[in-house]
Design an enzyme around this catalytic site. Structure first.
Site: not given
Length: 297
Positions: A48, A62, A89, A91, A116, A118, A126, A161, A191, A213
């Protein structure tokens, strides 16, 4: 040597097969190409590539400060050296739906097996911090739809996500999961789930694979692999675990060097030179160099 033997297409097919296998796929977070090789050596199912880890490695929080170029570049470096599929990731897709579509193209070119997107607002933060917010459901669906439409390799996995659990509650998270599945998402990433009961509710509501996660010091209970598998979870990521371990060891090492004036007492806590060389496969490089370039004019 130089790069992994399986092609990007083969690694994507392996990821698809893993999602459909009925067994839990374990993806530790790789913070460098070298750690990706170590993950492969320990027989995990994939690697990952965490946005939080990439941000931290660049000395940034983040909060959406990294760029698509930085993410694609690090993804390519990691995917190149391992035979395992890599999930990255992405974002919020780095902008509007058109940007999400371009993100798919560049990450496909980088050789990863999936990504992914989100549903947080831009700039994101985060997923285990307070104060985050999500875009409306329609906007989030457009992101997923654009990503699905842009992919060229049908085996490239588009994961959706949702951060709605912590913002609006579990009912909204489930409604969004259903909408994202209808938009073509291959994998759901809910998440900041609180524990097993949340995964049970989501599993009962949707048919496509689910990702868990298991990040430390966050809002989620840390569930072990047998428990997650019994809940019907298909993929588990450990995004920051190796970085946390490495940084803790580095900090303790620096403290010892400062106090003792040298590193002699730390030797038994270090990876030996021979083990590093074995991981890097030095012998194959030497054999190649000797066979190809060992000649006289």
């Amino acid at each position: 040597m130089l790069h992994a033997t399986p092609s990007a297409a083969q690694k994507r097919a392996a990821f698809r097969a893993g999602l459909n296998s009925g067994t839990l796929q374990r993806f530790p977070g790789a913070f460098s190409p070298l750690t990706a090789q170590l993950i492969e050596r320990h027989r995990f199912d994939g690697v990952y590539i965490s946005g939080a880890v990439l941000s931290a490695d660049l000395g940034l929080p983040d909060i959406g400060l990294t760029t698509l170029t930085e993410v694609a570049g690090r993804s390519q470096q990691i995917a190149r050296v391992t035979a395992l599929p890599a999930l990255v990731d992405a974002d919020t897709g780095f902008g509007e739906p058109m940007n999400a579509a371009r993100t798919v193209a560049l990450l496909e070119d980088a050789g990863v097996a999936g990504m992914h997107l989100e549903d947080q607002v831009n700039p994101k933060r985060c997923g285990h911090l307070d104060g985050k917010d999500v875009v409306d459901r329609e906007t989030a669906v457009r992101r997923i739809s654009a990503a699905v439409a842009a992919r060229r390799d049908p085996d490239f996995v588009i994961a959706a996500r949702t951060d709605a659990r912590a913002v609006h509650g579990m009912t909204e998270a489930i409604d969004r999961a259903k909408a994202y599945a209808d938009a073509g998402a291959d994998l759901l990433f809910p998440e900041a789930m609180s524990g097993a009961a949340d995964f049970e509710k989501l599993r009962a509501a949707v048919d496509i694979p689910i990702l868990a996660n298991m990040t430390e010091f966050g809002k989620s209970e840390l569930l072990d692999a047998p428990t997650l598998e019994s809940l019907g979870v298909n993929v588990v990521i450990y995004p920051v675990t190796l970085l946390r371990l490495a940084m803790h060891a580095a900090e303790n090492g620096l403290r010892t060097i400062s106090a003792e004036g040298g590193q002699r007492s730390l030797l038994d806590r270090m990876q030996h030179r021979r083990d590093l060389y074995e991981l890097l496969d030095y012998s194959s490089y030497n054999t190649f160099d000797t066979n190809i370039f060992d000649f006289r004019v």
